[in-house]
Design a protein around this motif. Structure first.
Motif, short mmCIF file in Angstrom:
data_model
loop_
_atom_site.label_atom_id
_atom_site.label_comp_id
_atom_site.label_asym_id
_atom_site.label_seq_id
_atom_site.Cartn_x
_atom_site.Cartn_y
_atom_site.Cartn_z
N ALA A 8 -16.15 -77.91 55.09
CA ALA A 8 -17.50 -78.48 55.09
C ALA A 8 -17.68 -79.56 56.14
O ALA A 8 -18.77 -80.08 56.31
N ALA A 9 -16.60 -79.84 56.89
CA ALA A 9 -16.62 -81.00 57.79
C ALA A 9 -17.23 -80.72 59.15
O ALA A 9 -17.50 -81.66 59.90
N GLY A 10 -17.42 -79.45 59.52
CA GLY A 10 -18.05 -79.18 60.80
C GLY A 10 -17.28 -78.18 61.65
O GLY A 10 -17.55 -76.98 61.62
N SER A 11 -16.30 -78.64 62.42
CA SER A 11 -15.58 -77.75 63.34
C SER A 11 -14.76 -76.73 62.56
O SER A 11 -14.25 -77.01 61.48
N PRO A 12 -14.61 -75.53 63.11
CA PRO A 12 -13.92 -74.46 62.38
C PRO A 12 -12.41 -74.68 62.30
O PRO A 12 -11.82 -75.38 63.13
N VAL A 13 -11.81 -74.07 61.29
CA VAL A 13 -10.37 -74.13 61.05
C VAL A 13 -9.74 -72.82 61.51
O VAL A 13 -10.22 -71.74 61.15
N LEU A 14 -8.66 -72.91 62.30
CA LEU A 14 -7.91 -71.73 62.73
C LEU A 14 -6.64 -71.61 61.91
O LEU A 14 -5.82 -72.54 61.88
N ALA A 15 -6.47 -70.47 61.24
CA ALA A 15 -5.32 -70.23 60.38
C ALA A 15 -4.52 -69.04 60.90
O ALA A 15 -4.90 -67.89 60.66
N PRO A 16 -3.41 -69.28 61.62
CA PRO A 16 -2.58 -68.16 62.08
C PRO A 16 -1.95 -67.42 60.90
O PRO A 16 -1.66 -68.00 59.85
N GLY A 17 -1.72 -66.13 61.10
CA GLY A 17 -1.09 -65.32 60.07
C GLY A 17 0.40 -65.60 59.97
O GLY A 17 1.09 -65.73 60.98
N VAL A 18 0.90 -65.69 58.73
CA VAL A 18 2.33 -65.89 58.46
C VAL A 18 2.80 -64.86 57.45
O VAL A 18 2.00 -64.17 56.82
N GLU A 33 -3.96 -76.53 60.95
CA GLU A 33 -4.44 -77.13 59.71
C GLU A 33 -4.29 -76.22 58.51
O GLU A 33 -4.45 -76.66 57.36
N ALA A 34 -4.02 -74.93 58.71
CA ALA A 34 -3.88 -73.99 57.61
C ALA A 34 -3.11 -72.78 58.11
O ALA A 34 -2.97 -72.55 59.33
N ALA A 35 -2.60 -71.99 57.17
CA ALA A 35 -1.92 -70.74 57.49
C ALA A 35 -2.51 -69.64 56.61
O ALA A 35 -3.00 -69.89 55.51
N TYR A 36 -2.44 -68.40 57.12
CA TYR A 36 -2.98 -67.25 56.40
C TYR A 36 -1.84 -66.31 56.06
O TYR A 36 -1.20 -65.75 56.97
N LEU A 37 -1.55 -66.15 54.77
CA LEU A 37 -0.49 -65.24 54.35
C LEU A 37 -1.04 -63.83 54.32
O LEU A 37 -1.79 -63.44 53.43
N SER A 38 -0.65 -63.05 55.32
CA SER A 38 -1.19 -61.71 55.56
C SER A 38 -0.45 -60.66 54.74
O SER A 38 0.77 -60.53 54.85
N GLY A 39 -1.20 -59.89 53.94
CA GLY A 39 -0.59 -58.80 53.21
C GLY A 39 0.01 -57.76 54.14
O GLY A 39 1.08 -57.21 53.87
N ALA A 40 -0.68 -57.50 55.25
CA ALA A 40 -0.16 -56.54 56.22
C ALA A 40 1.17 -57.03 56.81
O ALA A 40 2.12 -56.26 56.93
N SER A 41 1.23 -58.31 57.15
CA SER A 41 2.47 -58.84 57.74
C SER A 41 3.62 -58.84 56.75
O SER A 41 4.77 -58.65 57.13
N ILE A 42 3.32 -59.05 55.46
CA ILE A 42 4.38 -58.93 54.45
C ILE A 42 4.87 -57.49 54.39
O ILE A 42 6.07 -57.22 54.32
N GLN A 225 -16.80 -70.87 59.85
CA GLN A 225 -16.03 -72.07 59.55
C GLN A 225 -14.53 -71.84 59.49
O GLN A 225 -13.73 -72.77 59.62
N LEU A 226 -14.11 -70.60 59.24
CA LEU A 226 -12.70 -70.28 59.10
C LEU A 226 -12.38 -69.06 59.96
O LEU A 226 -13.09 -68.05 59.89
N VAL A 227 -11.32 -69.17 60.77
CA VAL A 227 -10.92 -68.09 61.67
C VAL A 227 -9.46 -67.77 61.40
O VAL A 227 -8.61 -68.67 61.38
N ILE A 228 -9.17 -66.48 61.20
CA ILE A 228 -7.78 -66.06 60.95
C ILE A 228 -7.33 -65.10 62.04
O ILE A 228 -8.13 -64.36 62.62
N THR A 229 -6.02 -65.14 62.31
CA THR A 229 -5.37 -64.18 63.22
C THR A 229 -4.20 -63.58 62.46
O THR A 229 -3.05 -63.93 62.69
N PRO A 230 -4.45 -62.65 61.53
CA PRO A 230 -3.46 -62.26 60.53
C PRO A 230 -2.15 -61.72 61.09
O PRO A 230 -1.07 -62.08 60.62
N GLY A 231 -2.22 -60.81 62.08
CA GLY A 231 -1.02 -60.14 62.53
C GLY A 231 -0.54 -60.51 63.91
O GLY A 231 0.40 -59.90 64.43
#
Length: 246
Positions: A8-18, A33-42, A225-231
């Motif tokens: 909610a703070a403004g600039s988007p958050v980038l969460a790389p896939g782990v 600032e965050a990580a994305y636990l990717s089902g595909a990567s698991i 607001q949220l951007v992921i790069t899962p794989g």
């Protein structure tokens, strides 16, 4: 600051896939600032298989727990279809939240599921998906645990039906909306115009996928607001491993 507050703070958050504790630790040490636990990567790393819904809820929970033992950053978790009906969704949310998930993503595909940027998917009804989102919201212990609603309907039913499904998910209490695989800038703008200011929006950047790749700043300006790069990281490491073995 919690992930909910950060979105909610403004600039988007980038969460790389782990996919394990080491990859999550590297993401944290790199300053994300965050990580994305990717089902595909698991599936790739634990099973040596493609993203076809083969990973169980228990296997994902084990990975969440190991990551949480080693890292503190918010962890966004891919929960696929919730591993069943609304009752299964409730158990999944409670299990993942207890293990350390900060946000839990649910999608409207039927099993066997497929990567969001591949053809050949089938979907549950909009009403069933809305019921899953309501079940997830009811099951979480903390309102700081975010529920992410993903629809794969663009590839199956078209953008208009995808927006209708997304609307039901928002009305059912989703904190973040993930309309998967828009195929153009125009479709991304349509999604943002419909939902900006009502719910946080997630953009999925997949190399070689249907969605145009854009920078974090560009996506933020477009309303995401949220951007992921899962794989991305697991693919980079796989290519490095092949070179090393050669």
């Amino acid at each position: 600051m919690t992930l909910k507050q950060r979105l909610a703070a403004g600039s988007p958050v980038l969460a790389p896939g782990v996919y394990d504790a080491l990859s999550a630790l590297l993401v944290e040490q790199a300053g994300f600032e965050a990580a994305y636990l990717s089902g595909a990567s698991i599936a790739y790393t634990q099973l040596g298989r493609p993203d076809l819904g083969l990973v169980s809820a228990g296997e994902v929970a084990d990975v969440i727990g190991r990551i949480r033992e080693r890292t503190e950053i918010p962890l966004i978790v891919d929960a696929d279809t919730g591993f069943g009906n609304a009752l299964n969704v409730q158990r999944t949310v409670r299990t993942f939240e207890r293990a350390g998930a900060t946000a839990i993503q649910l999608e409207d595909q039927q099993l066997p599921k497929r990567c969001g940027h591949l053809a050949g998917k089938t979907l549950v009804s909009p009403q069933e998906m809305a019921g899953k989102i309501r079940a997830a919201v009811d099951a979480r212990r903390s309102e700081e645990t975010l529920i992410i609603a993903r629809t794969d309907a663009i590839a199956v039913e078209g953008l208009d039906r995808a927006l209708d499904r997304a609307e039901l998910c928002v009305q059912s209490g989703a904190d973040v909306l993930f309309v998967e695989a828009p195929g153009s800038e125009a479709e991304m703008q349509t999604i943002a115009k419909r939902f900006t200011g009502r719910v946080a929006l997630l953009a999925n950047m997949v190399e070689g996928g249907r969605t145009p790749l854009r920078t974090l700043d560009q996506l933020g300006q477009a309303g995401f607001q949220l951007v992921i790069t899962p794989g991305a990281m697991v693919r980079a490491l796989a290519f490095m491993a092949q070179d090393f073995l050669s």
